[in-house]
Design a protein around this motif. Structure first.
Motif, PDB file in Angstrom:
ATOM      1  N   LEU A  83       0.822  -1.135  -0.035  1.00 24.37           N
ATOM      2  CA  LEU A  83       0.037   0.115  -0.105  1.00 24.37           C
ATOM      3  C   LEU A  83       0.563   1.527   0.060  1.00 24.37           C
ATOM      4  O   LEU A  83       2.275   1.233   0.363  1.00 24.37           O
ATOM      5  N   MET A  84       0.129   2.442  -0.430  1.00 29.55           N
ATOM      6  CA  MET A  84       1.070   3.481  -0.503  1.00 29.55           C
ATOM      7  C   MET A  84       0.902   4.184   0.899  1.00 29.55           C
ATOM      8  O   MET A  84      -0.177   4.605   1.300  1.00 29.55           O
ATOM      9  N   PRO A  85       1.886   4.098   1.534  1.00 27.67           N
ATOM     10  CA  PRO A  85       1.626   4.841   3.167  1.00 27.67           C
ATOM     11  C   PRO A  85       1.306   6.071   3.273  1.00 27.67           C
ATOM     12  O   PRO A  85       0.733   6.238   4.383  1.00 27.67           O
ATOM     13  N   TRP A  86       1.433   7.031   2.255  1.00 33.08           N
ATOM     14  CA  TRP A  86       1.043   8.551   2.353  1.00 33.08           C
ATOM     15  C   TRP A  86      -0.539   8.461   2.150  1.00 33.08           C
ATOM     16  O   TRP A  86      -1.016   9.725   2.144  1.00 33.08           O
ATOM     17  N   LEU A  87      -0.995   7.497   1.531  1.00 30.07           N
ATOM     18  CA  LEU A  87      -2.440   7.415   1.080  1.00 30.07           C
ATOM     19  C   LEU A  87      -3.388   7.051   2.089  1.00 30.07           C
ATOM     20  O   LEU A  87      -3.128   6.127   2.886  1.00 30.07           O
ATOM     21  N   THR A  88      -4.784   7.316   2.182  1.00 30.21           N
ATOM     22  CA  THR A  88      -5.696   6.763   3.125  1.00 30.21           C
ATOM     23  C   THR A  88      -6.272   5.539   2.278  1.00 30.21           C
ATOM     24  O   THR A  88      -5.683   5.333   1.206  1.00 30.21           O
ATOM     25  N   VAL A  89      -6.958   4.849   3.246  1.00 33.04           N
ATOM     26  CA  VAL A  89      -7.593   3.732   2.456  1.00 33.04           C
ATOM     27  C   VAL A  89      -8.443   3.822   1.433  1.00 33.04           C
ATOM     28  O   VAL A  89      -8.232   3.253   0.362  1.00 33.04           O
ATOM     29  N   THR A  90      -9.118   5.007   1.380  1.00 27.21           N
ATOM     30  CA  THR A  90      -9.931   5.488   0.194  1.00 27.21           C
ATOM     31  C   THR A  90      -8.899   5.892  -0.839  1.00 27.21           C
ATOM     32  O   THR A  90      -9.093   5.478  -2.078  1.00 27.21           O
ATOM     33  N   GLY A  91      -7.643   6.539  -0.629  1.00 28.12           N
ATOM     34  CA  GLY A  91      -6.718   6.978  -1.584  1.00 28.12           C
ATOM     35  C   GLY A  91      -5.860   5.826  -2.408  1.00 28.12           C
ATOM     36  O   GLY A  91      -5.728   5.781  -3.327  1.00 28.12           O
ATOM     37  N   ASN A  92      -5.596   4.771  -1.399  1.00 29.65           N
ATOM     38  CA  ASN A  92      -5.169   3.593  -1.950  1.00 29.65           C
ATOM     39  C   ASN A  92      -5.923   2.832  -3.101  1.00 29.65           C
ATOM     40  O   ASN A  92      -5.534   2.709  -4.054  1.00 29.65           O
ATOM     41  N   VAL A  93      -7.184   2.789  -2.714  1.00 29.76           N
ATOM     42  CA  VAL A  93      -8.272   2.184  -3.597  1.00 29.76           C
ATOM     43  C   VAL A  93      -8.479   3.154  -4.732  1.00 29.76           C
ATOM     44  O   VAL A  93      -8.610   2.607  -6.004  1.00 29.76           O
ATOM     45  N   ARG A  94      -8.657   4.261  -4.627  1.00 31.07           N
ATOM     46  CA  ARG A  94      -8.900   5.275  -5.562  1.00 31.07           C
ATOM     47  C   ARG A  94      -7.604   5.280  -6.698  1.00 31.07           C
ATOM     48  O   ARG A  94      -7.968   5.443  -7.772  1.00 31.07           O
ATOM     49  N   LEU A  95      -6.547   4.998  -6.417  1.00 29.96           N
ATOM     50  CA  LEU A  95      -5.444   4.671  -7.306  1.00 29.96           C
ATOM     51  C   LEU A  95      -5.743   3.885  -8.157  1.00 29.96           C
ATOM     52  O   LEU A  95      -5.449   4.007  -9.461  1.00 29.96           O
ATOM     53  N   ALA A  96      -6.319   2.735  -8.026  1.00 32.03           N
ATOM     54  CA  ALA A  96      -6.383   1.492  -8.875  1.00 32.03           C
ATOM     55  C   ALA A  96      -7.460   1.874  -9.664  1.00 32.03           C
ATOM     56  O   ALA A  96      -7.383   1.448 -10.911  1.00 32.03           O
ATOM     57  N   VAL A  97      -8.569   2.759  -9.165  1.00 32.01           N
ATOM     58  CA  VAL A  97      -9.562   2.951  -9.854  1.00 32.01           C
ATOM     59  C   VAL A  97      -9.214   4.072 -11.002  1.00 32.01           C
ATOM     60  O   VAL A  97      -9.551   3.978 -12.262  1.00 32.01           O
ATOM     61  N   ASP A  98      -8.417   4.996 -10.557  1.00 33.65           N
ATOM     62  CA  ASP A  98      -7.982   5.993 -11.418  1.00 33.65           C
ATOM     63  C   ASP A  98      -7.174   5.221 -12.617  1.00 33.65           C
ATOM     64  O   ASP A  98      -7.089   5.870 -13.905  1.00 33.65           O
ATOM     65  N   THR A  99      -6.520   4.351 -12.398  1.00 32.62           N
ATOM     66  CA  THR A  99      -5.506   3.694 -13.399  1.00 32.62           C
ATOM     67  C   THR A  99      -6.433   2.874 -14.318  1.00 32.62           C
ATOM     68  O   THR A  99      -5.989   2.868 -15.588  1.00 32.62           O
ATOM     69  N   VAL A 100      -7.425   2.014 -14.013  1.00 37.31           N
ATOM     70  CA  VAL A 100      -8.032   1.075 -14.709  1.00 37.31           C
ATOM     71  C   VAL A 100      -9.056   1.863 -15.305  1.00 37.31           C
ATOM     72  O   VAL A 100      -9.615   1.635 -16.621  1.00 37.31           O
ATOM     73  N   PHE A 101      -9.859   2.910 -14.750  1.00 35.12           N
ATOM     74  CA  PHE A 101     -11.013   3.498 -15.227  1.00 35.12           C
ATOM     75  C   PHE A 101     -10.586   5.281 -15.409  1.00 35.12           C
ATOM     76  O   PHE A 101     -11.564   5.787 -14.738  1.00 35.12           O
ATOM     77  N   PRO A 102      -9.686   5.672 -15.885  1.00 33.28           N
ATOM     78  CA  PRO A 102      -9.349   6.915 -16.350  1.00 33.28           C
ATOM     79  C   PRO A 102     -10.291   7.894 -16.462  1.00 33.28           C
ATOM     80  O   PRO A 102     -10.436   9.028 -16.274  1.00 33.28           O
ATOM     81  N   SER A 103     -11.404   7.380 -17.864  1.00 40.29           N
ATOM     82  CA  SER A 103     -12.414   8.358 -18.432  1.00 40.29           C
ATOM     83  C   SER A 103     -13.576   8.076 -17.427  1.00 40.29           C
ATOM     84  O   SER A 103     -14.710   8.992 -17.789  1.00 40.29           O
ATOM     85  N   LEU A 104     -13.855   7.520 -16.255  1.00 47.04           N
ATOM     86  CA  LEU A 104     -15.020   7.739 -15.530  1.00 47.04           C
ATOM     87  C   LEU A 104     -15.143   8.862 -14.778  1.00 47.04           C
ATOM     88  O   LEU A 104     -14.183   9.319 -14.221  1.00 47.04           O
TER      89      LEU A 104
END
Length: 556
Positions: A83-104
């Motif tokens: 996990l990215m230590p500087w990101l929250t729980v939401t931030g770590n999950v959001r990182l994956a969503v941004d990568t896979v669904f950039p246009s969402l």
């Protein structure tokens, strides 16, 4: 219909073959478990599925197309959290969503993230960073992150192995519920037989040679509640079949050896005159824990961790001490070892108060703490030289070699500790403890860092050597099967703080014992149920209003 297919897959690293001739079809929607142990190529197999590695020979296809690299349709959950230590729980999950669904759209991304964070039970901790989370919570973030990518195939590479037993069981149940809800295909690699049976539609064993071994179909209806499984005849048969198969193909080292044990006597710190005056060791109440307390000072005042721990042991008895994390098991053990000061009460061994560390009380910790620059033989000899000062050098060497042979290291005793596997290092630790001829053997989760097969193997070694010596022993464990397998009595501790003995179960099973034989014994699952019921009552740190009566039962 097959969603993932291996055809004649081989994988080598240089000249070293890891996987050989893998032919495998994963059906769409199934939960497949690959049951593998250290050195069987299980992580390599999952990496091939994920596209993180390419086969040396053969073909891996996903939906009939060659796997040439990683893709979001194949979500991977590894053992480590990453996990990215500087990101929250939401931030770590959001990182994956941004990568896979950039246009969402942003709102849809936020909704998707919140959905999966809530699904894994972390809605209350969405704003926390990894450093503020327990190991189980971090792994839940890992699960949520993988699920948020909406993979068709979920690949789980021993995602629960670093967790304590209770957290592991709870998270396994959650993964099954998510799998059923999301209708995904799952492939799980694990070394835990119970976990495999509870989760799988199909189980395939990986062999030490890097091939696929026997296949087991799990026909037990879902949902598979763990307590109910203890009464299910199909579960018992399947568990015994899988365990027996794995032990047959995996366990090759037998305790043994040709060295004879010399007739030498350890001093254990007793003056010669006092030693000569003794008629021998006492038998009853050989170990006596009397109203034992451990209190630690804290900024908020004294904290009582262990309270009124009262237990009597006869000479030659083997006790398993079990309870949830934080219940004070290891605290009791370290007080018995003389490594932790007693706050109140007393511990007597062979009629004398325990004060300070002494080789008459040998300890085997989870990590064997060997000197890496010394050989296995030299690591054991350090204690033997001190305990047998009157023995000749040849006699002391015979003691060292006798116990190293007994733990299956007859051919490796001259190898330096740095060249030994974790399992071999723990064998040295066990040999070192027995070689001291202790009055009391103390084992603090001695196999907790090892994979299941190595653990089973060393349990067999421990039982074989113990059966020869009949040393009085206490083993701290969180493993129910290990506790029953080893012990004459299983002592269960309530949750801390103020932890004490909640229940004691006498294990009247024949010795010498083997895991295979016990799994087929009609009373084995009755003992297992008693321990499981107690642990369930104290699950999640609960302190039941009607606590079981404390027991000071002596083995009389």
């Amino acid at each position: 219909m097959g969603i993932l297919t291996f055809q004649g897959v081989h994988k080598s690293y240089g000249e070293t073959p890891v996987l050989k001739g893998i032919d495998l079809t994963v059906a769409e929607g199934e939960f497949l478990v690959l049951l593998g142990f250290s050195g069987t190529g299980k992580t390599t197999l999952i990496n091939l599925m994920a596209g993180l590695e390419a086969p040396t020979r053969g073909h891996v296809t996903y939906k009939d197309k060659p796997v040439t690299g990683p893709g979001p349709e194949r979500g991977v959950i590894f053992q480590s959290y990453s996990l990215m230590p500087w990101l929250t729980v939401t931030g770590n999950v959001r990182l994956a969503v941004d990568t896979v669904f950039p246009s969402l759209p942003t709102k849809e991304k936020e909704s998707k993230v919140a959905h999966y964070v809530k699904m894994v039970g972390l809605g209350h901790a969405a704003g926390r960073r990894p450093a503020e989370l327990s190991g189980g919570m971090r792994q839940r973030v890992n699960v949520a992150r993988a699920l948020a990518m909406n993979p068709d195939l979920l690949l789980l590479d021993e995602p629960l192995s670093a967790l304590d037993a209770l957290t592991r069981a709870n998270l396994a149940d959650e993964i099954e519920a998510i799998w059923q809800h999301e209708k995904q295909t799952c492939v799980l690699i694990t070394n835990d037989v119970d976990e495999a049976i509870v989760l799988a539609d199909r189980i395939i064993a990986l062999t030490p040679e890097g091939t696929l071994g026997r296949e087991f179909t799990v026909g037990i209806p879902r949902p598979r509640e763990r307590g109910a499984m203890n009464h299910h005849e199909g579960f018992k048969r399947l568990r015994a079949d899988i365990t027996g198969y794995l032990m047959d193909v995996g366990i090759k080292t037998e305790a043994g050896g040709k060295k004879a044990l010399p007739n030498v006597t350890p001093i254990h710190g007793l003056p010669k005159v006092q030693k000569d005056a003794r008629d021998g060791l006492i038998d009853e109440r050989f170990v006596d824990f009397s109203q034992l307390h451990k209190v630690y000072p804290t900024p908020k005042g004294p904290l009582t961790v262990v309270e009124d721990f009262d237990l009597k042991m006869n000479r030659g008895e083997f006790i398993s001490l079990i309870g949830h994390s934080g219940c004070g098991k290891s605290t009791v053990l370290t007080m018995a070892a003389g490594l932790n000061e007693i706050s109140k009460g007393a511990i007597k061994l062979d009629g004398r108060h325990v004060t300070g560390a002494d080789p008459e009380r040998a300890v085997v910790f989870q990590s064997p703490s060997l000197f890496p620059w010394l050989t296995a033989k030299e690591n054991v000899a350090i204690g033997v030289d001190k305990v047998y000062p009157r023995a000749s050098r040849a006699e002391r060497q015979d003691v060292v070699e006798y116990y190293l042979e007994r733990v299956g290291l007859g051919d490796a005793m001259d190898r330096p500790a740095t060249d030994l596997s974790n399992g071999m290092k723990q064998r040295v630790g066990i040999a070192r403890a027995f070689a001291l001829s202790p009055k009391l053997l103390l084992l603090d989760e001695p196999f907790g860092m090892l994979d299941s097969l190595t653990r089973w193997e060393l349990q067999e070694v421990l039982m074989e050597v113990w059966d020869r010596t009949k040393v009085t022993a206490i083993c701290v464990t969180h493993d129910v099967d290990e506790a029953i397998l080893l012990a004459d009595r299983v002592v269960m501790m309530t949750n801390g703080p103020q932890a004490t003995i909640g229940k004691i179960v006498d294990v009247d099973l024949p010795r010498p014992r083997s895991r295979k034989a016990l799994l087929e014994h009609p009373d084995y699952y009755l003992y297992r149920e008693q321990v499981l019921n107690f642990l369930e009552e104290y699950e999640h740190g609960a302190r039941p209003k009607s606590q079981p009566a404390k027991s000071a039962i002596a083995a009389e």
